[in-house]
Design an enzyme around this catalytic site. Sequence first.
Site, PDB file in Angstrom:
ATOM      1  N   LYS A   1       8.634 -68.021  -7.653  1.00  0.00           N
ATOM      2  CA  LYS A   1       8.129 -68.344  -9.000  1.00  0.00           C
ATOM      3  C   LYS A   1       8.544 -67.243  -9.965  1.00  0.00           C
ATOM      4  CE  LYS A   1       3.809 -69.670 -11.398  1.00  0.00           C
ATOM      5  NZ  LYS A   1       2.323 -69.798 -11.251  1.00  0.00           N
TER       6      LYS A   1
ATOM      7  N   SER B   1       0.394 -74.088 -12.970  1.00  0.00           N
ATOM      8  CA  SER B   1       1.604 -73.630 -13.630  1.00  0.00           C
ATOM      9  C   SER B   1       2.808 -73.516 -12.703  1.00  0.00           C
ATOM     10  CB  SER B   1       1.367 -72.271 -14.264  1.00  0.00           C
ATOM     11  OG  SER B   1       1.109 -71.296 -13.252  1.00  0.00           O
TER      12      SER B   1
ATOM     13  N   SER C   1      -2.981 -72.643  -9.876  1.00  0.00           N
ATOM     14  CA  SER C   1      -1.550 -72.873 -10.068  1.00  0.00           C
ATOM     15  C   SER C   1      -0.694 -72.964  -8.813  1.00  0.00           C
ATOM     16  CB  SER C   1      -0.969 -71.803 -10.989  1.00  0.00           C
ATOM     17  OG  SER C   1      -1.389 -72.048 -12.297  1.00  0.00           O
TER      18      SER C   1
HETATM   19  N1  GLN Z   1      -4.150 -74.322 -15.186  1.00  0.00           N
HETATM   20  C1  GLN Z   1      -4.834 -73.067 -15.225  1.00  0.00           C
HETATM   21  C2  GLN Z   1      -4.577 -72.389 -16.534  1.00  0.00           C
HETATM   22  O1  GLN Z   1      -3.881 -72.907 -17.332  1.00  0.00           O
HETATM   23  C3  GLN Z   1      -4.409 -72.259 -14.043  1.00  0.00           C
HETATM   24  C4  GLN Z   1      -3.317 -71.315 -14.291  1.00  0.00           C
HETATM   25  C5  GLN Z   1      -2.924 -70.508 -13.107  1.00  0.00           C
HETATM   26  O2  GLN Z   1      -3.487 -70.618 -12.014  1.00  0.00           O
HETATM   27  N2  GLN Z   1      -1.970 -69.627 -13.310  1.00  0.00           N
HETATM   28  O3  GLN Z   1      -5.070 -71.338 -16.784  1.00  0.00           O
END
Ligand code: GLN
Length: 511
Positions: A80, A155, A179
């Site tokens: 990532k 994400s 994410s």
């Molecule tokens: N969807 C969540 C957010 O937007 C999780 C993000 C993440 O785990 N990096 O904060």
Amino acid sequence: MSELITLTAAQLAGKIAAGDVSAVEAAQAHLDQISAVDGTLNAFLATRAEASLAAAREVDARRTAGETLGALAGVPLAVKDVLVTTDMPATAGSKILEGYQSPFDATAVAKARAAGLVSIGKTNMDEFAMGSATENSAYGPTANPWDTTRVPGGSGGGSAAAVAAFQAPLALGSDTGGSIRQPAALTGTVGAKPTYGGVSRYGAIALASSLDQIGPCGRDVLDTALLHDVIAGHDAHDATSLNFEWPSMAAAALGGADPASLKGLRVGVVKQLMLDGVQPGVKARFDETLAMITAAGAEIVEIDAPHFEYAVAAYYLILPAEASSNLAKYDSVRFGMRVTPDAGGTVQDVMSATRAAGFGPEVKRRIILGTYALSAGYYDAYYGSAQKVRTLIQRDFAAAFEQVDVIMSPTAPTTAWNLGTHNADPMQDYINDATTIPANLAGLPGISLPIGTAAEDGLPVGLQIIAPAYEDARMYRAGAAVEQLITARDGSPFWTQAPALAGSMARKAAN
Ligand code: GLN
């Protein structure tokens, strides 16, 4: 399509260890798949074939020289873009870091390399990991391999899609509020968030430091556990890194890979995680899974966790507060982009023009929210209250784990939605994480694994298993047992149903 890409990481590593396949052949097969399908998916932000092949050649040379290599030596790994590496740029999905090249490897990547894994590319993500659909990337959205008109979750949608589409057997992700787990659910793959501090965050571009965790993604539980073993462990570079002798997650996964291991397991089902909005096909697969594990001897216990209801609200104060502070370093001086206004101006003018041009709308929204929540006069009302709620959620978990060994829930309330549908309303993205966020607020390990597809749309459904802190092995053991039941029901591992294997990742027929 080379059959090398359709092997699990464990199988591929076995062939490489036996000398049947070289690390170079494995890397080339996956690079070819990236070339073949990434025009459709946009799962990768960077690949450097020469660097990957050189790393693979080195692994082959070490083996020829008689070195004993790790269990995953020669296996390609997608990373990532939130993790910095020396072989490729790191953008965290943001324009502000376009072209940024780190002089060092993130610890998780360094450990993977030392174990002989071959970095194959950097994967797409929501800008600074803010999002649930990978549509907030400054470099365009990633498509879901199951239906390319759908989002892959976020994400870490790039890592999840890459694994689902056989571009890499393994990937690294980061999980701040879901994410790793939520994209795993939406793409029919496996993803784990370790206990907070279990894997070093050194070299991970920070979103919210008290929540961020680096973790593994794979197509099955064993592969994911094998990668977890490689990246886990203490790191002096990360002040929150736990100094703990982790048991082997792979051994737990292998030991659990028999439904008989579910006998006597006390499984909590939290009322508040069975949200009103759960899609019928998701709920049906979850209930079916509970029935299967009950038949195998597990005991289901209903749990009341009254404060989970406030988890999303608390998270969207704590996360923006920490993010606004972490992102202050993108100031046009130290990292990345610099925009000088035409009329020239002061340092502040340059900083302001740079941040205006470099950050996307979701990042700006959260910086504003975070600085507001932290400002004098509001701190106690917002940030302070959210921290209190966080403690209450931790206590709800502690009370639950007095009664049960693990907690299970759907990983996400819905299957993958259509690209573009949440653009007008970020709240829709936010509430999709209601099931994953509590584990981050409490620092607990969680895993998502596929349990079938939803009847109404044919898209993957994920099961989340949460364990107490330090008990990551327990969730792998339970996950491997559930996976066996799903494989027995379907007649083959879930990932063998992936569209990429059917030779098509086009839009599915509308129903
Ligand atoms: N969807 C969540 C957010 O937007 C999780 C993000 C993440 O785990 N990096 O904060």
